[in-house]
Design an enzyme around this catalytic site. Structure first.
Site, mmCIF file in Angstrom:
data_model
loop_
_atom_site.group_PDB
_atom_site.id
_atom_site.type_symbol
_atom_site.label_atom_id
_atom_site.label_comp_id
_atom_site.label_asym_id
_atom_site.label_seq_id
_atom_site.Cartn_x
_atom_site.Cartn_y
_atom_site.Cartn_z
ATOM 1 N N HIS A 63 3.190 36.676 49.824
ATOM 2 C CA HIS A 63 2.834 35.571 48.640
ATOM 3 C C HIS A 63 1.711 35.852 48.063
ATOM 4 O O HIS A 63 0.517 36.104 48.594
ATOM 5 C CB HIS A 63 3.060 34.277 49.371
ATOM 6 C CG HIS A 63 4.662 34.015 49.640
ATOM 7 N ND1 HIS A 63 4.917 32.967 50.535
ATOM 8 C CD2 HIS A 63 5.594 34.386 49.106
ATOM 9 C CE1 HIS A 63 6.278 32.935 50.694
ATOM 10 N NE2 HIS A 63 6.767 33.826 49.840
ATOM 11 N N ASP A 65 -0.885 33.843 47.023
ATOM 12 C CA ASP A 65 -2.097 33.277 47.668
ATOM 13 C C ASP A 65 -2.881 33.924 48.731
ATOM 14 O O ASP A 65 -3.626 33.940 49.351
ATOM 15 C CB ASP A 65 -1.750 31.497 48.017
ATOM 16 C CG ASP A 65 -0.858 31.426 48.917
ATOM 17 O OD1 ASP A 65 0.406 32.050 49.176
ATOM 18 O OD2 ASP A 65 -0.744 30.670 50.082
ATOM 19 N N ASP A 212 1.590 31.888 57.132
ATOM 20 C CA ASP A 212 2.306 30.999 56.864
ATOM 21 C C ASP A 212 3.926 31.110 57.584
ATOM 22 O O ASP A 212 4.142 32.263 57.740
ATOM 23 C CB ASP A 212 3.057 31.368 55.338
ATOM 24 C CG ASP A 212 1.818 30.889 54.378
ATOM 25 O OD1 ASP A 212 0.607 30.772 54.878
ATOM 26 O OD2 ASP A 212 2.212 30.730 53.211
ATOM 27 N N HIS A 270 -4.907 26.779 56.296
ATOM 28 C CA HIS A 270 -3.845 26.940 55.084
ATOM 29 C C HIS A 270 -3.703 25.140 54.888
ATOM 30 O O HIS A 270 -2.341 24.966 54.980
ATOM 31 C CB HIS A 270 -2.707 27.601 55.605
ATOM 32 C CG HIS A 270 -1.703 27.930 54.405
ATOM 33 N ND1 HIS A 270 -0.808 27.257 53.820
ATOM 34 C CD2 HIS A 270 -1.578 29.023 53.912
ATOM 35 C CE1 HIS A 270 -0.145 28.067 52.855
ATOM 36 N NE2 HIS A 270 -0.707 29.261 52.757
HETATM 37 ZN ZN LIG Z 1 3.973 31.991 52.169
HETATM 38 ZN ZN LIG Z 2 0.245 30.612 51.594
#
Ligand SMILES: [Zn+2]
Ligand SMILES: [Zn+2]
Length: 320
Positions: A63, A65, A212, A270
């Protein structure tokens, strides 16, 4: 001992106080950059860590980010900073996206400024060094090939200098060989065995990093008993439906995992800018009291049974 320095602790988009996901794990001369969200290179400078030996990047997933900062980092390396080698480890899906970013956008036919390797990983050991290992394990999040990383010191037997003195073993290579488990013959003809100078086995410390993630049931075994679990907490219980929908955790769910796997300490990262840090902390601590919420530039030293927050030397801003 492992040290982790948080460079970015925000979820999805940066906030005034938090940059995008990135952290450095340090063990002796080894440094691992885990994820590289947008703006990471400036955080590296501000942390005082510098770019030296920062040549292994572990990616949790693809992802944006977590990976966009690689473009800026490469761009800087093309102009000013130099390192000999950069290895980027990740699952295939993340590496495909990183390949497009680096070769399609940043390099566009130019040669990489260093020996650049994109290394596809599968679950299992990815580093096996003298005194520690790093193991990748699968993590369930949106999209395939997401990984967490387990850092483990190997069990070792400490060298007992007092015993060595008693046996009149001179300093130097003999002692090193004994530490490495080899019997030695001294110049005076005596044979000394490692058992004579080594103490009993001491298990090393263990630290797990999970990026994540939307499900914890598969992680209970993997992170069982670690000295520190670093994991995301993007949502709070009031928005558990959103957490479900986007495959993230609430602070309570992260804390429940810590409790179920009997970890020693929990460090949450996060963090969404929609919440106050103290509310996130309170929700987690209600389930697992030994919880920290990481801020950018927080550092933690992790030893057997210990997780100590330290002040990391931040570069003092130029007074101009
Ligand atoms: Zn993610
Ligand atoms: Zn993330």
């Amino acid at each position: 001992m492992f040290e982790i320095v948080f460079l970015g602790t925000s979820a999805s988009a940066p906030s005034v106080h938090r940059g995008l996901s990135s952290q450095v794990v340090i063990h002796d001369e080894f440094r691992f950059l885990i994820d590289c969200g947008e703006g990471t290179q400036r955080q590296i400078l501000q942390s005082g860590l510098g770019f030296k030996r920062l040549n292994r990047v572990l990616i949790t997933h693809g992802h944006l980010d977590h990976i966009l900062g690689l473009a800026g980092l490469l761009s800087t390396f093309m102009r000013w900073e130099t390192i000999d080698k950069l290895e980027i480890y990740g699952g295939q899906w993340a590496l495909d996206r990183i390949y497009d970013l680096i070769y399609g956008i940043v390099l566009r036919g130019a040669k990489p400024p260093m020996d650049l390797q994109l290394v596809q990983i599968k679950a299992g050991a990815i580093f096996d060094e003298d005194d520690f290992t790093v193991t990748a394990f699968p993590v369930w999040h949106r999209g395939p090939d997401c990984f967490g990383y387990l850092f483990e010191e190997k069990t070792r037997r400490p060298f007992l200098p007092k015993k060595a003195e008693e046996l009149a073993i001179p300093p130097g290579p003999w002692r090193r060989d004994l530490v490495n488990g080899k019997s030695i013959t001294l110049p005076d003809g005596r044979v000394i065995h490692p058992n004579q100078v080594l103490g009993s086995e001491r298990p090393g410390c263990r630290m797990a990093h999970v990026g994540d993630v939307g499900r914890t049931d598969e992680l209970i075994q993997v992170v069982q008993d670690v000295d520190a679990l670093i994991i995301e907490a993007t949502y709070m219980e009031e928005e558990i439906d959103m957490a479900d929908q986007f495959a993230h955790l609430t602070a309570r769910q992260a804390a429940q995992l810590a409790a179920d796997s009997q970890v020693k300490h929990l460090v949450l990262t996060h963090i969404s800018r929609r919440y106050r840090e103290r509310d996130v902390l309170a929700e987690a601590q209600a389930v697992f009291p030994n919880t920290f919420v990481a801020r950018d530039f927080d550092a933690f030293q992790i030893r057997r049974g210990e997780c100590v927050k330290t002040e990391y030397v931040k570069q003092t801003p130029n007074s101009k």
